[in-house]
Every structure is written in C-alpha cells, then in structure tokens.
Design a protein around this motif. Sequence first.
Motif, PDB file in Angstrom:
ATOM      1  N   MET A 166      42.027 128.635  16.813  1.00 42.52           N
ATOM      2  CA  MET A 166      42.769 129.513  17.726  1.00 42.52           C
ATOM      3  C   MET A 166      41.939 129.719  18.993  1.00 42.52           C
ATOM      4  SD  MET A 166      43.980 133.456  17.162  1.00 42.52           S
ATOM      5  CE  MET A 166      45.446 133.162  16.230  1.00 42.52           C
ATOM      6  N   ASP A 167      42.464 129.294  20.128  1.00 45.18           N
ATOM      7  CA  ASP A 167      41.728 129.479  21.375  1.00 45.18           C
ATOM      8  C   ASP A 167      42.287 130.694  22.130  1.00 45.18           C
ATOM      9  OD1 ASP A 167      44.105 128.719  22.446  1.00 45.18           O
ATOM     10  OD2 ASP A 167      43.434 126.755  23.125  1.00 45.18           O
ATOM     11  N   GLY A 168      41.759 130.887  23.340  1.00 51.18           N
ATOM     12  CA  GLY A 168      42.150 132.064  24.117  1.00 51.18           C
ATOM     13  C   GLY A 168      43.636 132.114  24.401  1.00 51.18           C
ATOM     14  N   ASN A 169      44.239 130.940  24.660  1.00 46.83           N
ATOM     15  CA  ASN A 169      45.677 130.909  24.952  1.00 46.83           C
ATOM     16  C   ASN A 169      46.503 131.313  23.741  1.00 46.83           C
ATOM     17  OD1 ASN A 169      45.324 130.134  27.581  1.00 46.83           O
ATOM     18  ND2 ASN A 169      45.376 127.956  27.100  1.00 46.83           N
ATOM     19  N   ASP A 170      46.077 130.825  22.559  1.00 45.73           N
ATOM     20  CA  ASP A 170      46.780 131.201  21.333  1.00 45.73           C
ATOM     21  C   ASP A 170      46.688 132.705  21.101  1.00 45.73           C
ATOM     22  OD1 ASP A 170      47.395 128.557  20.908  1.00 45.73           O
ATOM     23  OD2 ASP A 170      45.614 128.193  19.688  1.00 45.73           O
ATOM     24  N   GLU A 171      45.484 133.228  21.328  1.00 49.14           N
ATOM     25  CA  GLU A 171      45.298 134.676  21.156  1.00 49.14           C
ATOM     26  C   GLU A 171      46.218 135.447  22.093  1.00 49.14           C
ATOM     27  OE1 GLU A 171      40.575 134.630  19.946  1.00 49.14           O
ATOM     28  OE2 GLU A 171      41.226 135.716  21.719  1.00 49.14           O
ATOM     29  N   GLN A 172      46.243 135.002  23.342  1.00 52.54           N
ATOM     30  CA  GLN A 172      47.081 135.693  24.328  1.00 52.54           C
ATOM     31  C   GLN A 172      48.548 135.611  23.939  1.00 52.54           C
ATOM     32  OE1 GLN A 172      45.667 137.516  26.925  1.00 52.54           O
ATOM     33  NE2 GLN A 172      47.758 138.295  26.848  1.00 52.54           N
ATOM     34  N   SER A 173      48.932 134.458  23.403  1.00 52.04           N
ATOM     35  CA  SER A 173      50.313 134.294  22.965  1.00 52.04           C
ATOM     36  C   SER A 173      50.641 135.272  21.837  1.00 52.04           C
ATOM     37  CB  SER A 173      50.513 132.841  22.509  1.00 52.04           C
ATOM     38  OG  SER A 173      51.732 132.707  21.877  1.00 52.04           O
ATOM     39  N   CYS A 174      49.711 135.405  20.886  1.00 50.34           N
ATOM     40  CA  CYS A 174      49.910 136.363  19.781  1.00 50.34           C
ATOM     41  C   CYS A 174      50.044 137.781  20.333  1.00 50.34           C
ATOM     42  CB  CYS A 174      48.725 136.310  18.815  1.00 50.34           C
ATOM     43  SG  CYS A 174      48.684 134.844  17.795  1.00 50.34           S
ATOM     44  N   ILE A 175      49.171 138.133  21.267  1.00 61.14           N
ATOM     45  CA  ILE A 175      49.187 139.489  21.826  1.00 61.14           C
ATOM     46  C   ILE A 175      50.508 139.738  22.546  1.00 61.14           C
ATOM     47  CG2 ILE A 175      48.107 140.963  23.574  1.00 61.14           C
ATOM     48  CD1 ILE A 175      45.431 139.546  22.732  1.00 61.14           C
ATOM     49  N   ASP A 176      50.969 138.753  23.299  1.00 60.37           N
ATOM     50  CA  ASP A 176      52.248 138.912  24.010  1.00 60.37           C
ATOM     51  C   ASP A 176      53.389 139.153  23.033  1.00 60.37           C
ATOM     52  OD1 ASP A 176      50.992 138.582  26.390  1.00 60.37           O
ATOM     53  OD2 ASP A 176      51.517 136.473  26.626  1.00 60.37           O
ATOM     54  N   ARG A 177      53.368 138.398  21.948  1.00 59.45           N
ATOM     55  CA  ARG A 177      54.443 138.564  20.955  1.00 59.45           C
ATOM     56  C   ARG A 177      54.368 139.933  20.287  1.00 59.45           C
ATOM     57  NH1 ARG A 177      53.323 133.797  17.288  1.00 59.45           N
ATOM     58  NH2 ARG A 177      54.882 134.768  15.963  1.00 59.45           N
ATOM     59  N   VAL A 178      53.146 140.390  20.003  1.00 59.89           N
ATOM     60  CA  VAL A 178      52.997 141.731  19.414  1.00 59.89           C
ATOM     61  C   VAL A 178      53.569 142.783  20.364  1.00 59.89           C
ATOM     62  CG1 VAL A 178      51.322 143.488  18.751  1.00 59.89           C
ATOM     63  CG2 VAL A 178      50.997 141.140  18.000  1.00 59.89           C
ATOM     64  N   LEU A 179      53.271 142.626  21.640  1.00 59.30           N
ATOM     65  CA  LEU A 179      53.733 143.617  22.616  1.00 59.30           C
ATOM     66  C   LEU A 179      55.247 143.556  22.804  1.00 59.30           C
ATOM     67  CD1 LEU A 179      50.898 143.419  25.296  1.00 59.30           C
ATOM     68  CD2 LEU A 179      51.245 145.144  23.543  1.00 59.30           C
ATOM     69  N   ARG A 180      55.845 142.440  22.395  1.00 59.68           N
ATOM     70  CA  ARG A 180      57.312 142.361  22.454  1.00 59.68           C
ATOM     71  C   ARG A 180      57.944 142.846  21.155  1.00 59.68           C
ATOM     72  NH1 ARG A 180      56.378 137.328  25.315  1.00 59.68           N
ATOM     73  NH2 ARG A 180      56.670 136.185  23.387  1.00 59.68           N
ATOM     74  N   GLY A 181      57.115 143.350  20.249  1.00 55.16           N
ATOM     75  CA  GLY A 181      57.659 143.972  19.045  1.00 55.16           C
ATOM     76  C   GLY A 181      57.508 143.168  17.768  1.00 55.16           C
ATOM     77  N   GLU A 182      56.816 142.015  17.819  1.00 55.29           N
ATOM     78  CA  GLU A 182      56.641 141.194  16.614  1.00 55.29           C
ATOM     79  C   GLU A 182      55.349 141.597  15.904  1.00 55.29           C
ATOM     80  OE1 GLU A 182      57.148 136.901  16.818  1.00 55.29           O
ATOM     81  OE2 GLU A 182      58.104 137.163  18.757  1.00 55.29           O
ATOM     82  N   VAL A 183      55.471 142.403  14.886  1.00 49.48           N
ATOM     83  CA  VAL A 183      54.281 142.871  14.156  1.00 49.48           C
ATOM     84  C   VAL A 183      53.529 141.696  13.524  1.00 49.48           C
ATOM     85  CG1 VAL A 183      53.500 144.227  12.189  1.00 49.48           C
ATOM     86  CG2 VAL A 183      55.244 145.141  13.707  1.00 49.48           C
ATOM     87  N   ASN A 184      54.273 140.758  12.954  1.00 48.64           N
ATOM     88  CA  ASN A 184      53.625 139.667  12.218  1.00 48.64           C
ATOM     89  C   ASN A 184      52.773 138.765  13.111  1.00 48.64           C
ATOM     90  OD1 ASN A 184      54.558 140.442   9.748  1.00 48.64           O
ATOM     91  ND2 ASN A 184      56.455 139.253   9.916  1.00 48.64           N
ATOM     92  N   ALA A 185      53.018 138.808  14.425  1.00 53.86           N
ATOM     93  CA  ALA A 185      52.198 138.002  15.333  1.00 53.86           C
ATOM     94  C   ALA A 185      50.754 138.491  15.369  1.00 53.86           C
ATOM     95  CB  ALA A 185      52.794 138.038  16.734  1.00 53.86           C
ATOM     96  N   PHE A 186      50.522 139.706  14.858  1.00 52.09           N
ATOM     97  CA  PHE A 186      49.162 140.233  14.800  1.00 52.09           C
ATOM     98  C   PHE A 186      48.374 139.589  13.649  1.00 52.09           C
ATOM     99  CE2 PHE A 186      46.158 143.947  14.349  1.00 52.09           C
ATOM    100  CZ  PHE A 186      45.607 143.835  15.616  1.00 52.09           C
ATOM    101  N   GLY A 187      49.093 139.009  12.684  1.00 55.51           N
ATOM    102  CA  GLY A 187      48.457 138.426  11.500  1.00 55.51           C
ATOM    103  C   GLY A 187      47.399 137.383  11.803  1.00 55.51           C
ATOM    104  N   PRO A 188      47.683 136.386  12.669  1.00 52.57           N
ATOM    105  CA  PRO A 188      46.650 135.384  12.960  1.00 52.57           C
ATOM    106  C   PRO A 188      45.379 135.979  13.557  1.00 52.57           C
ATOM    107  CG  PRO A 188      48.796 134.614  13.702  1.00 52.57           C
ATOM    108  CD  PRO A 188      48.983 136.030  13.253  1.00 52.57           C
ATOM    109  N   LEU A 189      45.516 137.038  14.322  1.00 49.25           N
ATOM    110  CA  LEU A 189      44.318 137.666  14.897  1.00 49.25           C
ATOM    111  C   LEU A 189      43.488 138.337  13.799  1.00 49.25           C
ATOM    112  CD1 LEU A 189      45.927 139.266  18.092  1.00 49.25           C
ATOM    113  CD2 LEU A 189      44.445 137.269  17.993  1.00 49.25           C
ATOM    114  N   VAL A 190      44.192 138.964  12.851  1.00 40.21           N
ATOM    115  CA  VAL A 190      43.479 139.593  11.729  1.00 40.21           C
ATOM    116  C   VAL A 190      42.775 138.519  10.896  1.00 40.21           C
ATOM    117  CG1 VAL A 190      43.712 141.018   9.668  1.00 40.21           C
ATOM    118  CG2 VAL A 190      45.132 141.494  11.667  1.00 40.21           C
ATOM    119  N   GLU A 191      43.511 137.446  10.594  1.00 40.95           N
ATOM    120  CA  GLU A 191      42.928 136.359   9.796  1.00 40.95           C
ATOM    121  C   GLU A 191      41.686 135.779  10.475  1.00 40.95           C
ATOM    122  OE1 GLU A 191      43.617 135.072   6.908  1.00 40.95           O
ATOM    123  OE2 GLU A 191      45.390 136.243   6.399  1.00 40.95           O
TER     124      GLU A 191
END
Lengths: 192, 212
Positions: free
Chosen positions: A1-26
């Motif tokens: 997971m690189d910086g772009n992937d992380e940013q993508s996850c964060i964007d999805r979380v901020l749009r209301g997708e809780v599960n997008a936080f999972g890869p960051l936790v992992e």
Amino acid sequence: MDGNDEQSCIDRVLRGEVNAFGPLVERYQKPIFNLMCRMAGSPDSAADLTQDTFIRAYQKLERFHPGKRFFPWLYSIGLNLARDFARKNTRDLKTGSTLDPESISGCNYPGDQHDSMCASLEFVRLEKALDELPLIYREALILRYHDECSMRDIAEALSLSLSAAKMRVHRGLEMLRENYKGGIHGTQKRSI
Amino acid sequence: MERKKDPFEQLAQGPSAKFENTPCENNENQEILALKRLIHSMPEKEAPAGLTESILSSLEPKIIPRWLLIYRWALRPRTVTFQPLKLVPAAMVLVLGLAIAIQFGPGREDRGGTGHEELIPVTFTLSYQRAERVSVVGSFNQWNPASHKMHQLGNRNTWVLELRLPAGRHEYAFLVDGKVVVADQSSPFYQSDGFGNRNSVLFVNRDEPANI
C-alpha cells in the motif's frame, strides 16, 4: 500500500465507507501494537490502546492533511494516547518488553540452534538497553532503524523539528551504545 | 587463552539486514552499525487476531460536509507530467487563441473608435428665437433627433448641449421643433447632405475640448 492507496482509503472513509478504514488498520496495527507493548507493558492494555489509537485517528481523519504520510500522523496519535495512559496509571513503565520468551522461541533465525540462541540473547540485551533510553530517543531509533522512516516522518511522528529529530537519532545511538556496552544494570525510570 | 568475543563484532557480522547506511553515516564505527542492524532485525509481536474487525465494528460512518471534501480535494498535491515535444503544439494553440482573441475579442471595438475610447467634451450652442425644442443630430448619433436634446438657457433663446465625442470628423446640424434643419452658423466647415441642406462639419481634437 503506497501513499496514493492510503489517500484513496481516506477519501472513501470520508465519503462514509467505514470498511475502507480496514486496509489502514491492517497495514499499521503491528507497529502501533508494538509501540503500545513498549509503553503499556501488558498485551491486553496494548491491544486496548491500539484500538483506541485507530478509533481516535478515524474520528480525526478529516483533519489529516492530504498528501502527507498516514503512518507518522497515526504514530503521533498513538504516542499521545500512550503518554496519557502512563500518566493516569502512574506506573513504572519498565514492564513493556516486546520480547517475551515465547516470542523469542518463535523466532526463526538463520544458522544452527546455538547461533539462534545467541541472537535471541542479543535481542533481549538490546531491548534492555533501549528500555533505558528516554522515550523520545528510543522511539526515534525504532522509527529510523526498524520501521525505516525518513527523518521528516520521524519528526512528524514525534512532534519535533527536523533538526531535533536528527539530533535525537544521533544522540540516541550514542546513548544506546553506552547502555549496550554497560550491559544490564537493572531498571531505571524512563522519562516520558 | 581464547579472547572473549566482543558482542559488537558478532553483531556486525550477525543477522543480515536490508537496512542501508545513509551516506552521512558512513563514517560511523562498527559498533553503531551493528546496533543499527540489530534494531532493524529486532522481532515484533503480532497484533491480536480480530483487532481489525473489532475496530471496524465500533466505527460509525462519517458524514463530512461537501465543502470540506472539496477543500481537501483542492489541498491534495498533484504531479503534473509533460513531454517537451507536446509543448510545441500546445504553445502554438495558445498563441493562435490569443491572436484570435485580440483580433475579434470584445476589446476590439474600444480600439476601433465607436466604443469606450477616450472622449472629448464638446459644447453645442444655438441661438434661435421662438423655438419649442431643439436637438442635435449628426453622424455621432445616426441622425436621431430623440437622442441628444438641447437645453434652454435663462434667456430662452439660447440652446446648449454638452456631449462627449470621440476624436475625429463629425457632421451635424440642429433640428428645431422637429422639422427645421439649421446649420451651425459658427462652423467654418460645411458638407452638403445631397438634399439641398448643409451639414456643419466638426473636427474634434484630442488635445482640447471644443465649444461650438
């Protein structure tokens, strides 16, 4: 997971997708859990603090600056939580060994059994020497040489200036060498 | 008697690490290098199983204002890449677009003389007895009698109107009571209108205002 992937996850979380936080936790639960083990001692407390760190990060995620690295920001949240925990518990922080006998016996070191045992003993000795360092010096060394963070990331994670982070790493190495040379002299109270 | 091995000697040859020494750290001694390698290979504890699920189950979906999402989108750094070869046609298109804008854009009228270019004040005066209404008609108002009506002064025989006209040549006349065309007697220049009347000719100079 690189910086772009992380940013993508964060964007999805901020749009209301809780599960997008999972890869960051992992991705980051292991270094945060080990930080908490060093700080809190018991694995149960460390697990609770790890969970609190991720929940706090989730709650403050809209404040995370786009374009920056997620890990130093997360680490600084974890470090603050661990400090609060230590203050509230007013306990001796010398119990935070990440190298219990079980974990050492599970290590798969190269070479024969004797070499493996020597290596394990060296790690125990290193941990003791690290444990005698002030917190900021110890974490600076672990971030730099174990987690391979850049000096800029270390500065952000430890809420220091860049030059202060470089100084902590340099000075921490010198202090660690002295501690390591001197062997284990019993426990000292760490400064937070 | 065999010498006891220095722990740093063992570590320097010890568990191999992918950690690379940075250039500024090349002069550091073997002990420091050994410690760096040892820290790098220090084993870690695994996080408890099910931690991710436990964390995710305690989270509520975020509701972020749209303006904040847009603000964050605008804050995000981006990398722009370009090929020099593609810059040439892009620059040509840009230059062509600018040329078209200059040639046909809205500013052209201003430069042409009928729009908002510099205007010079000109005062028209006519002495005429027993007139009810007087207008100035000319090339500058397409000979429209309704557009420039003159005002009566105190003696009621003098009609005055101040206009701001672009520099250049203008033909004009006074229209009295909507039917009588009167040339300006004070103007030294005249031009026949082709219908038996004479129009006065006015040359407006940029340097000074005119009193007619």
